[in-house]
Design a protein around this motif. Sequence first.
Motif, mmCIF file in Angstrom:
data_model
loop_
_atom_site.group_PDB
_atom_site.id
_atom_site.type_symbol
_atom_site.label_atom_id
_atom_site.label_comp_id
_atom_site.label_asym_id
_atom_site.label_seq_id
_atom_site.Cartn_x
_atom_site.Cartn_y
_atom_site.Cartn_z
ATOM 1 N N ALA A 176 0.823 -1.220 0.000
ATOM 2 C CA ALA A 176 0.000 0.000 0.000
ATOM 3 C C ALA A 176 0.853 1.264 0.000
ATOM 4 N N LEU A 177 2.151 1.128 0.360
ATOM 5 C CA LEU A 177 3.043 2.290 0.389
ATOM 6 C C LEU A 177 3.958 2.343 -0.829
ATOM 7 N N ALA A 178 3.702 1.483 -1.798
ATOM 8 C CA ALA A 178 4.542 1.472 -3.007
ATOM 9 C C ALA A 178 4.168 2.626 -3.930
ATOM 10 N N GLY A 179 5.073 2.903 -4.864
ATOM 11 C CA GLY A 179 4.758 3.889 -5.897
ATOM 12 C C GLY A 179 4.881 5.338 -5.468
ATOM 13 N N GLY A 180 5.924 5.665 -4.695
ATOM 14 C CA GLY A 180 6.190 7.063 -4.376
ATOM 15 C C GLY A 180 5.643 7.571 -3.065
ATOM 16 N N LYS A 181 5.139 6.697 -2.227
ATOM 17 C CA LYS A 181 4.633 7.158 -0.920
ATOM 18 C C LYS A 181 5.719 7.131 0.157
ATOM 19 N N ILE A 182 6.851 6.488 -0.141
ATOM 20 C CA ILE A 182 7.974 6.435 0.792
ATOM 21 C C ILE A 182 9.079 7.344 0.263
ATOM 22 N N GLY A 183 9.841 7.936 1.172
ATOM 23 C CA GLY A 183 10.974 8.760 0.773
ATOM 24 C C GLY A 183 12.276 8.190 1.310
ATOM 25 N N ALA A 214 12.332 -1.952 -4.318
ATOM 26 C CA ALA A 214 11.197 -2.491 -5.083
ATOM 27 C C ALA A 214 9.910 -1.718 -4.808
ATOM 28 N N GLN A 215 9.882 -0.940 -3.716
ATOM 29 C CA GLN A 215 8.708 -0.119 -3.400
ATOM 30 C C GLN A 215 8.647 1.144 -4.267
ATOM 31 N N LYS A 216 9.692 1.380 -5.043
ATOM 32 C CA LYS A 216 9.766 2.568 -5.905
ATOM 33 C C LYS A 216 9.566 3.858 -5.101
ATOM 34 N N PRO A 217 10.427 4.065 -4.107
ATOM 35 C CA PRO A 217 10.291 5.280 -3.286
ATOM 36 C C PRO A 217 10.748 6.524 -4.034
ATOM 37 N N ARG A 218 10.335 7.675 -3.530
ATOM 38 C CA ARG A 218 10.882 8.928 -4.049
ATOM 39 C C ARG A 218 12.263 9.135 -3.439
ATOM 40 N N VAL A 219 13.151 9.726 -4.207
ATOM 41 C CA VAL A 219 14.539 9.887 -3.785
ATOM 42 C C VAL A 219 14.839 11.366 -3.566
ATOM 43 N N TYR A 220 15.452 11.666 -2.416
ATOM 44 C CA TYR A 220 15.776 13.054 -2.056
ATOM 45 C C TYR A 220 17.274 13.163 -1.778
ATOM 46 N N GLY A 233 3.140 16.274 3.264
ATOM 47 C CA GLY A 233 2.255 15.248 2.713
ATOM 48 C C GLY A 233 2.641 14.793 1.322
ATOM 49 N N GLU A 234 3.785 15.296 0.820
ATOM 50 C CA GLU A 234 4.255 14.854 -0.498
ATOM 51 C C GLU A 234 4.544 13.358 -0.500
ATOM 52 N N ILE A 235 5.089 12.878 0.595
ATOM 53 C CA ILE A 235 5.239 11.437 0.807
ATOM 54 C C ILE A 235 4.597 11.089 2.140
ATOM 55 N N TRP A 236 4.389 9.806 2.357
ATOM 56 C CA TRP A 236 3.680 9.392 3.564
ATOM 57 C C TRP A 236 4.622 8.987 4.702
ATOM 58 N N ALA A 237 5.777 8.423 4.362
ATOM 59 C CA ALA A 237 6.628 7.873 5.423
ATOM 60 C C ALA A 237 8.048 7.672 4.934
ATOM 61 N N SER A 238 8.954 7.445 5.885
ATOM 62 C CA SER A 238 10.334 7.072 5.584
ATOM 63 C C SER A 238 10.867 6.208 6.719
ATOM 64 N N PRO A 239 11.669 5.191 6.389
ATOM 65 C CA PRO A 239 12.265 4.379 7.460
ATOM 66 C C PRO A 239 13.586 4.939 7.965
ATOM 67 N N THR A 240 14.106 5.986 7.309
ATOM 68 C CA THR A 240 15.427 6.514 7.678
ATOM 69 C C THR A 240 15.400 8.035 7.652
ATOM 70 N N ILE A 241 14.920 8.607 8.724
ATOM 71 C CA ILE A 241 14.759 10.055 8.791
ATOM 72 C C ILE A 241 15.406 10.580 10.073
ATOM 73 N N GLY A 242 16.018 11.737 9.986
ATOM 74 C CA GLY A 242 16.656 12.319 11.155
ATOM 75 C C GLY A 242 15.643 12.848 12.154
ATOM 76 N N SER A 243 16.088 12.934 13.405
ATOM 77 C CA SER A 243 15.185 13.369 14.477
ATOM 78 C C SER A 243 14.783 14.825 14.357
ATOM 79 N N THR A 244 15.386 15.574 13.437
ATOM 80 C CA THR A 244 14.982 16.971 13.276
ATOM 81 C C THR A 244 13.561 17.106 12.753
ATOM 82 N N ILE A 245 12.958 15.997 12.319
ATOM 83 C CA ILE A 245 11.549 16.092 11.931
ATOM 84 C C ILE A 245 10.694 16.451 13.149
ATOM 85 N N LEU A 246 11.264 16.280 14.346
ATOM 86 C CA LEU A 246 10.544 16.697 15.546
ATOM 87 C C LEU A 246 10.352 18.207 15.570
#
Length: 350
Positions: A176-183, A214-220, A233-246
């Motif tokens: 459900a998170l495939a196709g650009g919903k992950i960064g 294989a999830q075809k994430p967006r790349v930054y 809201g451009e993407i929904w989630a990431s498994p590797t994000i810095g704590s500055t998102i706080l």
Amino acid sequence: MRMKRLAATMAGGLLSVAALAGCGSDSGGGEVAGSWDEILTAADKEGEVVIYGTVAPDNLELLKKAFEKKYPKIKLTYVRGTDADLLPKVEIENQTGRGTADVHMTTDAGWIDRNLDTDSSVDIVGPSFDDEAYDKAKSVIDDKWFLTSATVFGMAWNTDKLPTGIKTPADVLDPALAGGKIGVTNPSGIPTYVDMYRQINDDWGPGFVDKLAAQKPRVYDSAVAVGQAIASGEIWASPTIGSTILTEKANGAPVEFMIPEKPFGVPWYSHVLSSSPHPNAAQVLADFLVTPEGQAAISHDFIPVLPDIEGTGVAGTDVLAQEIPLGDPDELSGDSVAAYQQEWEKKFLG
């Protein structure tokens, strides 16, 4: 294997201020004054200091405000970029002896290691490095490189887009998170990200990176950009994000962040450049970075080098930056990083 060489070079102590009298760099803007009081006076006359850093822009702005409050006669200018942006600038300035930056921060363990035997840095002399709470034996390399902050990469998601959240890294592999919903971040020119992908592939299950691709994430280009994309809201989630998102959360963005088991962490080390055009102000800024005021700014929502600094760290832990090791420089050689980058691009960019 981590920190093999760097650990062996950790300094046992810093030179005294008096011993450093007259040790300024000819290639920079002048000499470092004798006593600390004389350095402060000389720094005021220089009136300016420039730092290059890969830490989040919000932290550099906090640093500027805190530093100029304490040292109102010295204007702090910061340049924020990735290691891919900043390391070539630093190398050119050092090679030509025509510096713009005075202090530089990086997470690139291989680059630090390769520069230990060069004259690109000068000894740090500030009194705050002798503060027992800083633990200089664990925090200073060769009297030049000093631990400044650290971060741990965790998982984050937009609570409007994904109200159920994610609980483990494997959750981002949901179709459900495939196709650009992950960064994800592009490791191009950034060995720290290469180190991260290698580690999570080992720690989060065989083939995790292949499955993520294989999830075809967006790349930054950076973790900061990934965080901004989640907040918007451009993407929904990431498994590797810095704590500055706080910081985005504190500003009202609909985001959540959590640290998974076996997270990847990385420290920032800083140094005073021998090509510094403001050698005394550079020493004052270096010293300020490891004071409580400096840590409240540069380590806001990051992991500090001093205990009990309000606004720093990750909720639920009291970990300090000294507990986050640098990567193994032997595994982050230029050839190794370039080979991994090529492999990564085939997987993620096709």
